[in-house]
Design a protein around this motif. Structure first.
Motif, short mmCIF file in Angstrom:
data_model
loop_
_atom_site.label_atom_id
_atom_site.label_comp_id
_atom_site.label_asym_id
_atom_site.label_seq_id
_atom_site.Cartn_x
_atom_site.Cartn_y
_atom_site.Cartn_z
N LYS A 9 -28.48 15.22 -20.50
CA LYS A 9 -27.28 15.52 -21.27
C LYS A 9 -27.49 16.76 -22.14
O LYS A 9 -26.58 17.58 -22.28
CB LYS A 9 -26.86 14.34 -22.14
CG LYS A 9 -26.36 13.16 -21.34
CD LYS A 9 -25.02 13.46 -20.74
CE LYS A 9 -24.47 12.28 -19.99
NZ LYS A 9 -23.27 12.62 -19.25
N LYS A 13 -25.39 20.34 -21.91
CA LYS A 13 -24.72 20.92 -23.07
C LYS A 13 -25.36 22.24 -23.49
O LYS A 13 -24.83 22.93 -24.35
CB LYS A 13 -24.76 19.96 -24.27
CG LYS A 13 -24.14 18.60 -24.03
CD LYS A 13 -22.65 18.64 -23.91
CE LYS A 13 -22.02 18.77 -25.26
NZ LYS A 13 -20.57 18.93 -25.14
N LEU A 54 -23.34 14.47 -27.60
CA LEU A 54 -23.51 14.64 -26.15
C LEU A 54 -22.23 14.34 -25.37
O LEU A 54 -22.21 14.48 -24.15
CB LEU A 54 -24.66 13.76 -25.65
CG LEU A 54 -26.02 14.08 -26.26
CD1 LEU A 54 -27.07 13.12 -25.73
CD2 LEU A 54 -26.42 15.52 -26.01
N GLU A 55 -21.18 13.92 -26.10
CA GLU A 55 -19.90 13.58 -25.47
C GLU A 55 -20.10 12.60 -24.32
O GLU A 55 -19.72 12.86 -23.17
CB GLU A 55 -19.16 14.83 -25.02
CG GLU A 55 -18.80 15.76 -26.15
CD GLU A 55 -18.14 17.05 -25.71
OE1 GLU A 55 -18.28 17.46 -24.53
OE2 GLU A 55 -17.47 17.67 -26.55
#
Length: 90
Positions: A9, A13, A54-55
């Protein structure tokens, strides 16, 4: 054993550990422990912060070698996918 994996993740990003620590408002040593998968416990507040940065959901970053947990997570994944698909057709 339940494990946390944020490496993929973070790469998605484009964040390094230091940037992640600042965004998640956690210390650099804690960010490194999370990144290296060496965290043995995590507070809900920290988990929430990590997921926001990290959505993602906890399901996206938690894993286990326990077959029961793996089966439950597979079910949760398919239920979530089904709900999202259902929402697209409404």
């Amino acid at each position: 054993m339940l494990k946390i994996n944020i490496q993929d993740k973070l790469k998605e990003k484009g964040l390094n550990k230091n940037q992640f620590a600042k965004l998640a408002q956690i210390g650099y040593p804690a960010a490194c422990a999370l990144y290296d998968g060496k965290t043995t416990k995590i507070s809900f507040d920290t988990l929430e912060s990590v997921c926001k940065v990290l959505e993602c959901t906890p399901n996206d970053i938690l894993s286990s070698d326990d077959p029961t947990y793996q089966r439950l997570m597979t079910y949760a994944y398919y239920i979530n996918k089904l709900q999202n698909t259902k929402g697209d057709t409404e």
